[in-house]
Motif scaffolding. Structure first.
Motif, PDB file in Angstrom:
ATOM      1  N   ALA A 142       0.835  -1.210   0.000  1.00 40.77           N
ATOM      2  CA  ALA A 142       0.000   0.000   0.000  1.00 40.77           C
ATOM      3  C   ALA A 142       0.865   1.253   0.000  1.00 40.77           C
ATOM      4  O   ALA A 142       0.619   2.190  -0.774  1.00 40.77           O
ATOM      5  N   PHE A 143       1.899   1.270   0.841  1.00 34.60           N
ATOM      6  CA  PHE A 143       2.771   2.433   0.923  1.00 34.60           C
ATOM      7  C   PHE A 143       3.500   2.679  -0.402  1.00 34.60           C
ATOM      8  O   PHE A 143       3.545   3.800  -0.899  1.00 34.60           O
ATOM      9  N   LEU A 144       4.041   1.631  -0.993  1.00 33.16           N
ATOM     10  CA  LEU A 144       4.793   1.787  -2.241  1.00 33.16           C
ATOM     11  C   LEU A 144       3.879   2.162  -3.409  1.00 33.16           C
ATOM     12  O   LEU A 144       4.280   2.950  -4.266  1.00 33.16           O
ATOM     13  N   LEU A 145       2.677   1.618  -3.431  1.00 34.88           N
ATOM     14  CA  LEU A 145       1.734   2.024  -4.483  1.00 34.88           C
ATOM     15  C   LEU A 145       1.383   3.503  -4.355  1.00 34.88           C
ATOM     16  O   LEU A 145       1.249   4.201  -5.357  1.00 34.88           O
ATOM     17  N   TYR A 146       1.270   3.989  -3.123  1.00 29.54           N
ATOM     18  CA  TYR A 146       0.941   5.389  -2.887  1.00 29.54           C
ATOM     19  C   TYR A 146       2.120   6.298  -3.235  1.00 29.54           C
ATOM     20  O   TYR A 146       1.972   7.282  -3.953  1.00 29.54           O
ATOM     21  N   VAL A 147       3.311   5.947  -2.743  1.00 32.47           N
ATOM     22  CA  VAL A 147       4.470   6.823  -2.902  1.00 32.47           C
ATOM     23  C   VAL A 147       5.110   6.673  -4.282  1.00 32.47           C
ATOM     24  O   VAL A 147       5.371   7.667  -4.957  1.00 32.47           O
ATOM     25  N   GLU A 148       5.400   5.455  -4.684  1.00 34.72           N
ATOM     26  CA  GLU A 148       6.079   5.248  -5.970  1.00 34.72           C
ATOM     27  C   GLU A 148       5.111   5.302  -7.147  1.00 34.72           C
ATOM     28  O   GLU A 148       5.435   5.826  -8.195  1.00 34.72           O
ATOM     29  N   GLY A 149       3.925   4.727  -6.958  1.00 39.75           N
ATOM     30  CA  GLY A 149       2.963   4.673  -8.053  1.00 39.75           C
ATOM     31  C   GLY A 149       2.063   5.881  -8.149  1.00 39.75           C
ATOM     32  O   GLY A 149       1.429   6.098  -9.169  1.00 39.75           O
ATOM     33  N   GLY A 150       1.983   6.655  -7.062  1.00 41.16           N
ATOM     34  CA  GLY A 150       1.126   7.822  -7.075  1.00 41.16           C
ATOM     35  C   GLY A 150      -0.352   7.472  -7.084  1.00 41.16           C
ATOM     36  O   GLY A 150      -1.186   8.282  -7.488  1.00 41.16           O
ATOM     37  N   LEU A 151      -0.701   6.273  -6.626  1.00 41.37           N
ATOM     38  CA  LEU A 151      -2.085   5.847  -6.621  1.00 41.37           C
ATOM     39  C   LEU A 151      -2.832   6.431  -5.427  1.00 41.37           C
ATOM     40  O   LEU A 151      -2.244   6.647  -4.369  1.00 41.37           O
ATOM     41  N   SER A 152      -4.104   6.662  -5.612  1.00 37.95           N
ATOM     42  CA  SER A 152      -4.960   7.140  -4.528  1.00 37.95           C
ATOM     43  C   SER A 152      -5.344   5.958  -3.648  1.00 37.95           C
ATOM     44  O   SER A 152      -5.138   4.799  -4.018  1.00 37.95           O
ATOM     45  N   VAL A 153      -5.941   6.236  -2.501  1.00 44.48           N
ATOM     46  CA  VAL A 153      -6.392   5.166  -1.608  1.00 44.48           C
ATOM     47  C   VAL A 153      -7.407   4.283  -2.327  1.00 44.48           C
ATOM     48  O   VAL A 153      -7.358   3.056  -2.220  1.00 44.48           O
ATOM     49  N   ALA A 154      -8.329   4.883  -3.073  1.00 40.23           N
ATOM     50  CA  ALA A 154      -9.319   4.094  -3.816  1.00 40.23           C
ATOM     51  C   ALA A 154      -8.651   3.201  -4.849  1.00 40.23           C
ATOM     52  O   ALA A 154      -9.052   2.038  -5.031  1.00 40.23           O
ATOM     53  N   GLU A 155      -7.626   3.719  -5.516  1.00 37.63           N
ATOM     54  CA  GLU A 155      -6.911   2.915  -6.514  1.00 37.63           C
ATOM     55  C   GLU A 155      -6.109   1.793  -5.850  1.00 37.63           C
ATOM     56  O   GLU A 155      -6.018   0.692  -6.391  1.00 37.63           O
ATOM     57  N   ILE A 156      -5.554   2.066  -4.678  1.00 40.46           N
ATOM     58  CA  ILE A 156      -4.838   1.030  -3.935  1.00 40.46           C
ATOM     59  C   ILE A 156      -5.813  -0.074  -3.535  1.00 40.46           C
ATOM     60  O   ILE A 156      -5.502  -1.264  -3.650  1.00 40.46           O
ATOM     61  N   ALA A 157      -6.987   0.315  -3.090  1.00 39.69           N
ATOM     62  CA  ALA A 157      -8.008  -0.668  -2.724  1.00 39.69           C
ATOM     63  C   ALA A 157      -8.367  -1.539  -3.920  1.00 39.69           C
ATOM     64  O   ALA A 157      -8.424  -2.772  -3.819  1.00 39.69           O
ATOM     65  N   GLU A 158      -8.582  -0.906  -5.058  1.00 41.40           N
ATOM     66  CA  GLU A 158      -8.913  -1.646  -6.278  1.00 41.40           C
ATOM     67  C   GLU A 158      -7.769  -2.572  -6.678  1.00 41.40           C
ATOM     68  O   GLU A 158      -7.983  -3.737  -6.996  1.00 41.40           O
ATOM     69  N   GLN A 159      -6.568  -2.065  -6.631  1.00 40.07           N
ATOM     70  CA  GLN A 159      -5.378  -2.810  -7.025  1.00 40.07           C
ATOM     71  C   GLN A 159      -5.159  -4.042  -6.165  1.00 40.07           C
ATOM     72  O   GLN A 159      -4.796  -5.095  -6.664  1.00 40.07           O
ATOM     73  N   GLY A 161      -7.430  -5.469  -4.071  1.00 37.50           N
ATOM     74  CA  GLY A 161      -8.627  -6.250  -3.799  1.00 37.50           C
ATOM     75  C   GLY A 161      -9.147  -6.058  -2.384  1.00 37.50           C
ATOM     76  O   GLY A 161      -9.923  -6.870  -1.890  1.00 37.50           O
ATOM     77  N   ALA A 162      -8.714  -4.998  -1.730  1.00 35.17           N
ATOM     78  CA  ALA A 162      -9.169  -4.701  -0.371  1.00 35.17           C
ATOM     79  C   ALA A 162     -10.224  -3.605  -0.430  1.00 35.17           C
ATOM     80  O   ALA A 162     -10.347  -2.893  -1.423  1.00 35.17           O
ATOM     81  N   GLY A 163     -10.965  -3.457   0.647  1.00 37.96           N
ATOM     82  CA  GLY A 163     -11.912  -2.355   0.738  1.00 37.96           C
ATOM     83  C   GLY A 163     -11.173  -1.042   0.902  1.00 37.96           C
ATOM     84  O   GLY A 163     -10.002  -1.012   1.309  1.00 37.96           O
ATOM     85  N   ALA A 164     -11.849   0.051   0.616  1.00 38.90           N
ATOM     86  CA  ALA A 164     -11.221   1.366   0.712  1.00 38.90           C
ATOM     87  C   ALA A 164     -10.741   1.658   2.130  1.00 38.90           C
ATOM     88  O   ALA A 164      -9.653   2.197   2.330  1.00 38.90           O
ATOM     89  N   GLU A 165     -11.545   1.300   3.136  1.00 42.40           N
ATOM     90  CA  GLU A 165     -11.141   1.550   4.524  1.00 42.40           C
ATOM     91  C   GLU A 165      -9.951   0.689   4.918  1.00 42.40           C
ATOM     92  O   GLU A 165      -9.074   1.139   5.657  1.00 42.40           O
ATOM     93  N   THR A 166      -9.899  -0.535   4.417  1.00 44.57           N
ATOM     94  CA  THR A 166      -8.756  -1.411   4.693  1.00 44.57           C
ATOM     95  C   THR A 166      -7.494  -0.835   4.068  1.00 44.57           C
ATOM     96  O   THR A 166      -6.440  -0.784   4.708  1.00 44.57           O
ATOM     97  N   ALA A 167      -7.594  -0.391   2.815  1.00 39.97           N
ATOM     98  CA  ALA A 167      -6.435   0.207   2.143  1.00 39.97           C
ATOM     99  C   ALA A 167      -5.967   1.454   2.887  1.00 39.97           C
ATOM    100  O   ALA A 167      -4.768   1.667   3.079  1.00 39.97           O
TER     101      ALA A 167
END
Length: 189
Positions: A142-159, A161-167
């Protein structure tokens, strides 16, 4: 035009046969993508193999690409899947959890930009790499997707397979653990 739209347009141009569009995409994303893979795989030779496989899949998927999500979301999903395939094939699913001093040292030497790169320079880089290695896999991803990938929390959740609150929780816990591990060397928000 937003950056994500520019990436999608480049990918569509590449799918239509514009090789220069691929070169531009590669230049834009190669550093962050390599660091993402390296921090998950944690083995130099395997990182190179997974990195190449990821770009091979991008090339192979160019005609099927549809900009239904941000390009980086699509790209990092491919990268994450390539990492999972690597662990599955190697039969060493837990190998990415061990600390490798060479991988930690290499992390600080990779040229990058952005706030994460500033922290990754020097001694703090080694401490950060060690702290990243100590995170549970879900938090590290989650951290690397956010920092390196620039993904939002919603995109991390989608990526993932977790819920938005879990991500969101995974990201929050990762940041808290990294700040605790880095102390005064933690980047300012």
């Amino acid at each position: 035009m937003e950056e994500r739209d520019a990436d999608a347009q480049l990918m569509l141009r590449y799918a239509a046969g514009d090789a220069r569009a691929f070169e531009e995409l590669y230049e834009r994303h190669r550093g962050a993508l390599w660091r993402f893979i390296q921090r998950l795989v944690r083995d130099a030779a395997a990182t190179d193999d997974v990195f190449q496989e990821c770009w091979s899949r991008v090339i192979g998927s160019r005609e099927r690409y549809r900009p239904t999500a941000r390009f980086t979301t699509w790209l990092y999903r491919i990268a994450h899947n390539c990492c999972m395939d690597h662990w599955r094939k190697s039969g060493r699913r837990a190998a990415h959890e061990t600390t490798d001093d060479d991988a930690i040292a290499a992390t600080a030497d990779v040229p990058a930009s952005g706030p994460f790169a500033v922290v990754a320079a020097g001694e703090a880089g080694q401490r950060l790499a060690a702290a990243l290695g100590g995170l549970p896999e879900e938090q590290r991803v989650a951290f690397l997707l956010y920092v390196e990938g620039g993904l939002s929390v919603a995109e991390i959740a989608e990526q993932t397979g977790a819920g938005a609150e879990t991500a969101k929780s995974r990201l929050r816990y990762a940041v808290a653990r990294l700040k605790e591990a880095l102390g005064d060397d933690a980047p300012v928000d």
